[in-house]
Design a protein around this motif. Structure first.
Motif, PDB file in Angstrom:
ATOM      1  N   LEU A   1     -37.124 -11.290  64.145  1.00 15.83           N
ATOM      2  CA  LEU A   1     -37.820 -10.246  63.395  1.00 15.83           C
ATOM      3  C   LEU A   1     -39.329 -10.307  63.637  1.00 15.83           C
ATOM      4  CD1 LEU A   1     -35.825 -10.398  60.054  1.00 15.83           C
ATOM      5  CD2 LEU A   1     -35.882  -8.479  61.642  1.00 15.83           C
ATOM      6  N   LYS A   2     -39.891 -11.506  63.681  1.00 17.79           N
ATOM      7  CA  LYS A   2     -41.328 -11.635  63.917  1.00 17.79           C
ATOM      8  C   LYS A   2     -41.703 -11.135  65.306  1.00 17.79           C
ATOM      9  CE  LYS A   2     -42.382 -15.382  60.675  1.00 17.79           C
ATOM     10  NZ  LYS A   2     -42.863 -16.778  60.519  1.00 17.79           N
ATOM     11  N   VAL A   3     -40.889 -11.469  66.302  1.00 16.57           N
ATOM     12  CA  VAL A   3     -41.142 -10.996  67.669  1.00 16.57           C
ATOM     13  C   VAL A   3     -41.106  -9.478  67.735  1.00 16.57           C
ATOM     14  CG1 VAL A   3     -40.142 -10.863  69.982  1.00 16.57           C
ATOM     15  CG2 VAL A   3     -40.363 -13.081  68.855  1.00 16.57           C
ATOM     16  N   CYS A   4     -40.065  -8.878  67.160  1.00 13.08           N
ATOM     17  CA  CYS A   4     -39.906  -7.422  67.219  1.00 13.08           C
ATOM     18  C   CYS A   4     -41.011  -6.727  66.420  1.00 13.08           C
ATOM     19  CB  CYS A   4     -38.533  -7.016  66.689  1.00 13.08           C
ATOM     20  SG  CYS A   4     -37.168  -7.540  67.762  1.00 13.08           S
ATOM     21  N   HIS A   5     -41.395  -7.312  65.296  1.00 12.67           N
ATOM     22  CA  HIS A   5     -42.459  -6.725  64.487  1.00 12.67           C
ATOM     23  C   HIS A   5     -43.781  -6.739  65.251  1.00 12.67           C
ATOM     24  CE1 HIS A   5     -45.378  -6.594  61.028  1.00 12.67           C
ATOM     25  NE2 HIS A   5     -44.546  -5.623  60.692  1.00 12.67           N
ATOM     26  N   GLU A   6     -44.048  -7.827  65.936  1.00 16.50           N
ATOM     27  CA  GLU A   6     -45.289  -7.941  66.713  1.00 16.50           C
ATOM     28  C   GLU A   6     -45.316  -6.942  67.859  1.00 16.50           C
ATOM     29  OE1 GLU A   6     -47.694 -11.294  69.364  1.00 16.50           O
ATOM     30  OE2 GLU A   6     -46.172 -11.932  67.921  1.00 16.50           O
ATOM     31  N   LEU A   7     -44.156  -6.716  68.473  1.00  9.64           N
ATOM     32  CA  LEU A   7     -44.072  -5.779  69.595  1.00  9.64           C
ATOM     33  C   LEU A   7     -43.903  -4.328  69.150  1.00  9.64           C
ATOM     34  CD1 LEU A   7     -41.713  -7.799  71.989  1.00  9.64           C
ATOM     35  CD2 LEU A   7     -44.191  -7.542  72.174  1.00  9.64           C
ATOM     36  N   GLY A   8     -43.619  -4.111  67.851  1.00  5.37           N
ATOM     37  CA  GLY A   8     -43.363  -2.763  67.359  1.00  5.37           C
ATOM     38  C   GLY A   8     -42.034  -2.206  67.827  1.00  5.37           C
ATOM     39  N   VAL A   9     -41.043  -3.095  67.961  1.00  7.59           N
ATOM     40  CA  VAL A   9     -39.720  -2.709  68.470  1.00  7.59           C
ATOM     41  C   VAL A   9     -38.739  -2.582  67.309  1.00  7.59           C
ATOM     42  CG1 VAL A   9     -37.769  -3.481  69.880  1.00  7.59           C
ATOM     43  CG2 VAL A   9     -40.108  -3.797  70.702  1.00  7.59           C
ATOM     44  N   PRO A  10     -37.968  -1.501  67.230  1.00  6.01           N
ATOM     45  CA  PRO A  10     -36.981  -1.325  66.154  1.00  6.01           C
ATOM     46  C   PRO A  10     -35.906  -2.403  66.171  1.00  6.01           C
ATOM     47  CG  PRO A  10     -37.408   0.760  67.257  1.00  6.01           C
ATOM     48  CD  PRO A  10     -38.063  -0.308  68.089  1.00  6.01           C
ATOM     49  N   VAL A  11     -35.359  -2.697  64.988  1.00  7.09           N
ATOM     50  CA  VAL A  11     -34.272  -3.668  64.830  1.00  7.09           C
ATOM     51  C   VAL A  11     -33.142  -3.007  64.055  1.00  7.09           C
ATOM     52  CG1 VAL A  11     -33.570  -5.879  63.851  1.00  7.09           C
ATOM     53  CG2 VAL A  11     -35.855  -5.629  64.849  1.00  7.09           C
ATOM     54  N   ILE A  12     -31.942  -3.069  64.598  1.00  8.61           N
ATOM     55  CA  ILE A  12     -30.768  -2.507  63.933  1.00  8.61           C
ATOM     56  C   ILE A  12     -29.779  -3.641  63.690  1.00  8.61           C
ATOM     57  CG2 ILE A  12     -28.763  -0.983  64.162  1.00  8.61           C
ATOM     58  CD1 ILE A  12     -32.043  -0.245  65.969  1.00  8.61           C
ATOM     59  N   ALA A  13     -29.562  -3.994  62.431  1.00 13.08           N
ATOM     60  CA  ALA A  13     -28.630  -5.077  62.102  1.00 13.08           C
ATOM     61  C   ALA A  13     -27.194  -4.589  62.275  1.00 13.08           C
ATOM     62  CB  ALA A  13     -28.862  -5.556  60.675  1.00 13.08           C
ATOM     63  N   ARG A  14     -26.316  -5.498  62.687  1.00 15.74           N
ATOM     64  CA  ARG A  14     -24.918  -5.151  62.910  1.00 15.74           C
ATOM     65  C   ARG A  14     -24.031  -6.285  62.417  1.00 15.74           C
ATOM     66  NH1 ARG A  14     -21.960  -1.908  66.800  1.00 15.74           N
ATOM     67  NH2 ARG A  14     -19.916  -2.786  67.211  1.00 15.74           N
ATOM     68  N   GLY A  15     -22.987  -5.915  61.664  1.00 13.94           N
ATOM     69  CA  GLY A  15     -22.000  -6.888  61.232  1.00 13.94           C
ATOM     70  C   GLY A  15     -20.784  -6.819  62.132  1.00 13.94           C
ATOM     71  N   ALA A  16     -19.670  -6.310  61.598  1.00  8.64           N
ATOM     72  CA  ALA A  16     -18.451  -6.194  62.391  1.00  8.64           C
ATOM     73  C   ALA A  16     -18.338  -4.841  63.090  1.00  8.64           C
ATOM     74  CB  ALA A  16     -17.227  -6.416  61.496  1.00  8.64           C
ATOM     75  N   GLY A  17     -19.249  -3.929  62.802  1.00  2.00           N
ATOM     76  CA  GLY A  17     -19.205  -2.623  63.451  1.00  2.00           C
ATOM     77  C   GLY A  17     -18.085  -1.727  62.960  1.00  2.00           C
ATOM     78  N   THR A  18     -17.636  -1.925  61.707  1.00  2.00           N
ATOM     79  CA  THR A  18     -16.547  -1.107  61.169  1.00  2.00           C
ATOM     80  C   THR A  18     -17.045   0.124  60.415  1.00  2.00           C
ATOM     81  OG1 THR A  18     -16.474  -2.435  59.146  1.00  2.00           O
ATOM     82  CG2 THR A  18     -15.015  -3.105  60.950  1.00  2.00           C
ATOM     83  N   GLY A  19     -18.357   0.280  60.262  1.00  6.69           N
ATOM     84  CA  GLY A  19     -18.902   1.416  59.524  1.00  6.69           C
ATOM     85  C   GLY A  19     -18.488   2.741  60.132  1.00  6.69           C
ATOM     86  N   LEU A  20     -18.387   3.768  59.299  1.00  5.74           N
ATOM     87  CA  LEU A  20     -17.861   5.058  59.747  1.00  5.74           C
ATOM     88  C   LEU A  20     -18.893   6.182  59.742  1.00  5.74           C
ATOM     89  CD1 LEU A  20     -14.408   4.865  57.918  1.00  5.74           C
ATOM     90  CD2 LEU A  20     -14.802   4.735  60.385  1.00  5.74           C
ATOM     91  N   SER A  21     -20.172   5.842  59.586  1.00  2.00           N
ATOM     92  CA  SER A  21     -21.184   6.902  59.562  1.00  2.00           C
ATOM     93  C   SER A  21     -22.270   6.703  60.619  1.00  2.00           C
ATOM     94  CB  SER A  21     -21.830   6.983  58.174  1.00  2.00           C
ATOM     95  OG  SER A  21     -22.536   5.785  57.891  1.00  2.00           O
ATOM     96  N   GLY A  22     -22.071   5.778  61.540  1.00  2.00           N
ATOM     97  CA  GLY A  22     -23.065   5.541  62.576  1.00  2.00           C
ATOM     98  C   GLY A  22     -24.259   4.747  62.093  1.00  2.00           C
ATOM     99  N   GLY A  23     -24.108   4.021  60.988  1.00  2.25           N
ATOM    100  CA  GLY A  23     -25.215   3.252  60.454  1.00  2.25           C
ATOM    101  C   GLY A  23     -25.676   2.136  61.368  1.00  2.25           C
ATOM    102  N   ALA A  24     -24.773   1.635  62.227  1.00  6.52           N
ATOM    103  CA  ALA A  24     -25.125   0.556  63.148  1.00  6.52           C
ATOM    104  C   ALA A  24     -25.303   1.061  64.578  1.00  6.52           C
ATOM    105  CB  ALA A  24     -24.057  -0.534  63.110  1.00  6.52           C
ATOM    106  N   MET A  25     -25.389   2.385  64.757  1.00 12.13           N
ATOM    107  CA  MET A  25     -25.605   2.894  66.110  1.00 12.13           C
ATOM    108  C   MET A  25     -26.956   2.415  66.624  1.00 12.13           C
ATOM    109  SD  MET A  25     -25.199   6.749  67.630  1.00 12.13           S
ATOM    110  CE  MET A  25     -26.894   7.294  67.470  1.00 12.13           C
ATOM    111  N   PRO A  26     -27.016   1.893  67.838  1.00 10.10           N
ATOM    112  CA  PRO A  26     -28.244   1.283  68.341  1.00 10.10           C
ATOM    113  C   PRO A  26     -29.338   2.295  68.618  1.00 10.10           C
ATOM    114  CG  PRO A  26     -26.307   0.622  69.624  1.00 10.10           C
ATOM    115  CD  PRO A  26     -25.903   1.782  68.782  1.00 10.10           C
TER     116      PRO A  26
END
Length: 512
Positions: A85-110
């Protein structure tokens, strides 16, 4: 490591049609810099960036929309999560957390320009406290594994989404997941005491507490259901529920959808709160019966599953009361489970509604909206008309007790026209639900699927308040960006926001 195609001189010597376009070069350069930065905090095998390695992460359970992430980080410790998180925050890069990928609304779409943060390795149950009836679990622990771990102590974890054999607690927290027994036992929010994790900048943060209350503002209801937009969850303290002495289920058949819908309202009006109250229409019943052979009435226009649990005396009384209400409401048949195996068989069809639909259609889009219970028959009739309008089949299953709909629109994603009609069909269901006094989501979240429909549900002022909360936690909008809250521009393009004399107008929808 370097991911650049070649030097400037080498590119100049290459034939023009082989030179990557500038935007592709920029993407490769960004990927190279991000991977190199992450390699300082993660082992090389914990960073995925080649197309063959990132393709499995291109979507979640909403498979109609896909794109590969810039790279995937798979940390092993909370310290590594914080470092990523610190690396991505410093670079200004988005982070998308992912668990098992079973969500049905595209919440974990990269994000094509972001890092997918896989929390799959955080799968340990850290502590079970039998006195307080709580369990401390990592975010990647499967929902069902909690109940399996405490079953010998006469306890279980109450929320039971259909994907409970695979979905993770971190994902449940993100979506505020429910399940077939949420009417009596509540959603994830009602079964969680504390959520621990990190902010976008890597700062440790806790929501809630191990006690029944915590000092200051109660922000637990804010993070539960926030779809990974406010913080990254690493640990969750969940409540454990004593197993009931007995559970029995009534399977009731109806020859008319309205009678079934009215029966749901009548049960609640009678002051009965069943442990579960689910409804399936005839197409869904046929699909699941062919799959699991649960013994469903294939001639019924709708089937209700009504469950009671508690002591033997409580269950006997409640089953008798519910049977009376169902028969008065026009049930053509009622069958009461006589054993635990028969009760599980009744539920097996409902629990397998989604995979059963996958057997009869190349693809399906599972919608998720809510309506007042008394409008169940109205929405089913409206959906039947939409089937004719969009020339697509739809099977329906409901958390009937709380008016949560799960219409499954069947289509072939290989046909662009069918995909487009499925999208229109889904949007029509969501907006009709709003017109009937409901909402565009019940438990699957908004993600990317329902962004346009949020323009219908909320005014510009309400959406701006949501953005204000987002900015308070994540000023640069790096956590799961582009999800849940639509921008004004998007709503204008969708046609649900009108600019009139320089002012934004929110059109009033007709109500059914």
């Amino acid at each position: 490591m370097s991911l650049i195609f070649g030097t400037e001189e080498e590119l100049d010597e290459t034939e023009t049609d082989l030179v990557p376009p500038p935007e592709q070069l920029l993407s490769v350069q960004l990927q190279s810099s991000v991977v190199q930065a992450l390699s300082k905090v993660l082992a090389a095998e914990d960073i995925l960036y080649t197309p063959e390695d990132t393709t499995p992460y291109e979507c979640d359970g909403l498979t109609a929309y896909r794109q590969r992430p810039l790279c995937v980080a798979i940390p092993r410790t909370t310290q590594e999560v914080q470092a990523v998180l610190k690396v991505c925050h410093e670079l200004g890069v988005p982070v998308i957390a992912r668990g098992a990928g079973t969500g049905l609304s595209g919440g974990a779409m990269p994000s094509i320009k972001g890092v997918t943060l896989s929390m799959a390795r955080f799968n340990q149950i850290l502590d079970i406290d039998l006195v307080s009836r709580t369990a401390l679990v990592q975010c990647g622990v499967r929902n069902l594994s909690i109940s399996e771990a405490v079953s010998a102590f006469g306890l279980y974890y109450a929320p039971d989404p259909s994907s409970q054999i695979a979905c993770t607690i971190g994902g449940n927290v993100a979506e505020n997941s429910g399940g077939v027994h949420c009417l009596k036992y509540g959603l994830t929010l009602h079964n969680v005491l504390k959520v621990k994790g990190f902010t976008v900048s890597g700062e440790p943060i806790e929501f809630g507490s191990d006690a029944l209350d915590s000092p200051g503002l109660d922000l637990l209801p804010l993070v539960v259901g926030s779809e990974g937009m406010l913080a990254i969850t690493t640990e969750v303290t969940v409540k454990l529920t004593p197993k009931p002495e007995l559970a029995r289920c009534i399977m009731a058949s109806f020859d008319d959808l309205r009678k079934a819908g009215d029966a749901v309202a009548a049960i609640i009006a009678a002051g009965i709160i069943p442990a579960g109250l689910e409804m399936m229409d005839k197409p869904m019943t046929a699909a699941v019966e062919d799959f699991v052979h649960a013994g469903y009435d294939l001639n019924a226009q709708a089937i209700l599953l009504c469950e009671s649990d508690g002591t033997r005396e409580e269950v006997a009384e409640e089953i008798e009361r519910m049977t009376e209400v169902l028969q008065k409401s026009g049930a053509t048949a009622t069958l009461i489970s006589q054993s635990e195996s028969e009760r599980l068989r009744f539920w097996s069809g409902r629990k397998n509604a989604f995979p059963a639909s996958g057997r009869i259609s190349p693809d399906y889009m599972c919608m998720d909206s809510t309506i007042p219970r008394k409008r169940l028959a109205d929405i089913l009739q409206a959906i039947a008309q939409m089937e004719q309008k969009y020339q697509l089949r739809c099977a329906n299953v409901f958390h009937a007790g709380d008016g949560n709909l799960h219409p499954l629109i069947m289509f072939d994603a290989n046909d662009p026209d069918q995909l487009h009609r499925a999208e229109l069909f889904g949007a029509d269901i969501l907006e009709t639900s709003v017109q009937m006094g409901g909402t565009v989501t019940g438990e699957h979240g908004v993600g990317v699927e329902k962004l346009n429909s949020m323009c219908v549900q909320f005014t510009p002022e309400e959406r701006e308040q949501m953005f204000s909360i987002k900015r308070a936690f994540d000023p640069q909008s790096l956590l799961n960006p582009g999800k849940v809250i639509p921008t004004l521009q998007r709503c204008v393009e969708y046609g649900r926001q009108v600019i009139h004399h320089g002012q934004v107008a929110h059109p009033t929808l007709p109500r059914f």
